[in-house]
Design an enzyme around this catalytic site. Structure first.
Site, short mmCIF file in Angstrom:
data_model
loop_
_atom_site.label_atom_id
_atom_site.label_comp_id
_atom_site.label_asym_id
_atom_site.label_seq_id
_atom_site.Cartn_x
_atom_site.Cartn_y
_atom_site.Cartn_z
N CYS A 131 0.84 -1.21 0.00
CA CYS A 131 0.00 0.00 0.00
C CYS A 131 0.87 1.25 0.00
O CYS A 131 1.30 1.71 1.06
CB CYS A 131 -0.94 -0.02 1.20
SG CYS A 131 -2.09 1.37 1.21
N CYS A 134 -0.51 4.22 1.92
CA CYS A 134 -0.43 4.10 3.38
C CYS A 134 0.99 4.26 3.90
O CYS A 134 1.20 4.86 4.95
CB CYS A 134 -0.92 2.72 3.82
SG CYS A 134 -2.38 2.13 2.99
N ASP A 135 1.97 3.70 3.20
CA ASP A 135 3.30 3.55 3.79
C ASP A 135 4.37 4.45 3.20
O ASP A 135 5.51 4.45 3.68
CB ASP A 135 3.75 2.08 3.68
CG ASP A 135 2.87 1.16 4.52
OD1 ASP A 135 2.20 1.67 5.45
OD2 ASP A 135 2.85 -0.05 4.26
C1 LIG Z 1 0.02 -3.33 4.14
C2 LIG Z 1 -1.20 -2.45 4.26
C3 LIG Z 1 -1.10 -1.27 4.96
C4 LIG Z 1 -2.22 -0.45 5.06
N1 LIG Z 1 -2.10 0.72 5.76
C5 LIG Z 1 -3.15 1.57 5.82
C6 LIG Z 1 -3.00 2.83 6.48
O1 LIG Z 1 -1.94 3.18 6.97
N2 LIG Z 1 -4.09 3.62 6.52
C7 LIG Z 1 -5.30 3.28 5.95
O2 LIG Z 1 -6.25 4.04 6.06
N3 LIG Z 1 -5.45 2.09 5.33
C8 LIG Z 1 -4.40 1.24 5.24
N4 LIG Z 1 -4.55 0.06 4.57
C9 LIG Z 1 -5.85 -0.28 4.01
C10 LIG Z 1 -6.78 -0.82 5.11
O3 LIG Z 1 -6.12 -1.86 5.80
C11 LIG Z 1 -8.09 -1.36 4.49
O4 LIG Z 1 -8.66 -0.36 3.67
C12 LIG Z 1 -9.10 -1.77 5.56
O5 LIG Z 1 -8.49 -2.60 6.51
C13 LIG Z 1 -10.28 -2.47 4.90
O6 LIG Z 1 -11.17 -2.91 5.87
P1 LIG Z 1 -12.44 -3.83 5.49
O7 LIG Z 1 -13.16 -4.03 6.76
O8 LIG Z 1 -13.15 -3.28 4.34
O9 LIG Z 1 -11.83 -5.20 4.97
P2 LIG Z 1 -10.83 -6.24 5.66
O10 LIG Z 1 -10.04 -5.63 6.75
O11 LIG Z 1 -10.09 -6.87 4.51
O12 LIG Z 1 -11.78 -7.31 6.34
C14 LIG Z 1 -12.44 -8.29 5.61
C15 LIG Z 1 -12.95 -9.35 6.58
O13 LIG Z 1 -13.83 -10.24 5.90
C16 LIG Z 1 -13.50 -11.56 6.25
N5 LIG Z 1 -14.01 -12.47 5.21
C17 LIG Z 1 -13.81 -12.43 3.86
N6 LIG Z 1 -14.47 -13.45 3.28
C18 LIG Z 1 -15.10 -14.14 4.27
C19 LIG Z 1 -15.93 -15.29 4.32
N7 LIG Z 1 -16.27 -15.96 3.22
N8 LIG Z 1 -16.38 -15.73 5.52
C20 LIG Z 1 -16.04 -15.07 6.64
N9 LIG Z 1 -15.26 -13.97 6.66
C21 LIG Z 1 -14.80 -13.52 5.50
C22 LIG Z 1 -12.00 -11.54 6.41
O14 LIG Z 1 -11.54 -12.68 7.13
C23 LIG Z 1 -11.84 -10.23 7.18
O15 LIG Z 1 -12.08 -10.42 8.54
C24 LIG Z 1 -3.45 -0.80 4.45
C25 LIG Z 1 -3.54 -2.00 3.74
C26 LIG Z 1 -2.43 -2.81 3.63
C27 LIG Z 1 -2.52 -4.10 2.86
#
Ligand SMILES: Cc1cc2nc3c(=O)[nH]c(=O)nc-3n(C[C@H](O)[C@H](O)[C@H](O)COP(=O)(O)OP(=O)(O)OC[C@H]3O[C@@H](n4cnc5c(N)ncnc54)[C@H](O)[C@@H]3O)c2cc1C
Length: 319
Positions: A131, A134-135
């Protein structure tokens, strides 16, 4: 039957659960991996009110907050199927167990594509990042590479180039797929150098990344010394479940949602990185915002009596 089942245990899902609990809705929050993508964010510098926080610590606080309500049942399990039943939906877990809810919020996130290189897993969070937005901030004055040729890679290189001393943009083809606007932006910068028609073969380091080994020599050497590498080769939204039950996806395969986070199926909502919302700006702040909106829409939907309506010849009628 619960009022709402929230599928996911990431930022969007926990935020939605905090809101549904405060709306006094009985809530099942269920996901496979606690904390979701946030667990891979080594340092977060843009969560409002918290200038420096580790992703796993932030997610632990989200979980603690969401599970502090009696209305919330928290479960770690993979959901294999969601289907419409009378008055709501049935979720089937990998174990074969089931649960029922009047409404569903898909907060299943997305998966960053990996390259599968030697050293990639070992140095994730130690110089390997997925990302750039982010980083980038952590590479002030450093030398980094960005890998990829699409929008996220080229836009990522433009962002990193604002802080890093030197950026190598490595792409396996001889031209970029990204929007010409972003290609122009990186072209204008004298600290960005293109490494085209080449691939990274291995990521090298000791405690952190120190270099990459290329497949073909660049400036006479296979080794490129660096402090970090951003792998920006695309993201795949986790839409298998909603797609299976007939939810519409957009042209990029994200779950299509309206401004209220509703999908094309009555009683089914989406939030976070899995959706087409927030202009595809996948961040904690936007995932949290979408989670809050989805919860508010679930509340309005249950209050409105829409639950007791069904489609009949293109019209909505009372069940
Ligand atoms: C390396 C990295 C660094 C980052 N740093 C930043 C930052 O500094 N600032 C920032 O704002 N954003 C950052 N991001 C982005 C941020 O992490 C994401 O935008 C955010 O976490 C997304 O949240 P979400 O709840 O939409 O999805 P996710 O956090 O991906 O959650 C999805 C959930 O769904 C579950 N799931 C999926 N399919 C199923 C299924 N079939 N059955 C049951 N459960 C399921 C998964 O297990 C998980 O728990 C970063 C991303 C990365 C990869």
């Amino acid at each position: 039957m619960k009022d709402v089942a929230i599928i996911g245990l990431g930022c969007a899902a926990y935020t939605a659960a905090i809101y549904t609990a405060r709306y006094k809705l009985s809530t099942l929050i269920i996901g496979e991996e606690e904390g979701g993508m946030g667990m891979t964010a080594a340092e977060v510098g843009n969560w409002p009110g918290d200038p420096e926080v580790r992703g796993p610590d932030l997610m632990e606080r989200f979980k603690k907050h969401a599970t502090s309500f009696d209305a919330v049942e928290h479960k770690v399990a993979r959901v294999e199927k969601v289907e419409k039943i009378s008055g709501g939906f049935r979720l089937t877990f990998q174990s074969g167990e089931t649960a029922e809810a009047k409404t569903v919020i898909f907060a299943t996130g997305s998966n960053k594509r990996h390259l599968g290189l030697p050293g990639e897993k070992e140095f994730t969070g130690k110089g390997v990042s997925y990302c750039a937005t982010c980083d980038a901030f952590f590479y002030r004055g450093k030398t980094v590479a960005v890998v990829g040729g699409g929008d996220s890679a080229v836009e990522g290189a433009a962002i990193v180039a604002q802080v890093a001393a030197k950026v190598y943009l490595i792409h396996r083809r001889d031209a970029f797929r990204a929007e010409p606007f972003w290609v122009e932006q990186v072209n204008k910068r004298d600290n960005v150098e293109f490494v085209l028609s080449n691939n990274v073969a291995e990521i090298l380091g000791d405690a952190r990344v120190t270099a990459v080994k290329l497949e073909k020599p660049f400036n006479g050497s296979l080794k490129l010394k660096l402090d970090g590498i951003f792998i920006e080769v695309g993201t795949t939204p986790a839409t298998a479940l909603p797609e299976q039950m007939g939810c519409a996806l957009d042209e990029k395969k994200y779950l299509k949602v309206g401004a209220d986070m509703s999908t094309n199926i009555s009683g089914v909502f989406g939030a976070g990185d899995v959706t087409s919302g927030s202009n595809y700006f996948a961040q904690f702040a936007t995932a949290a915002g979408e989670g809050a909106i989805a919860a508010n829409s679930v509340f309005s939907y249950l209050q409105s009596g829409a639950l007791h309506e069904k489609e009949d010849g293109g019209k909505r009628v009372r069940e």
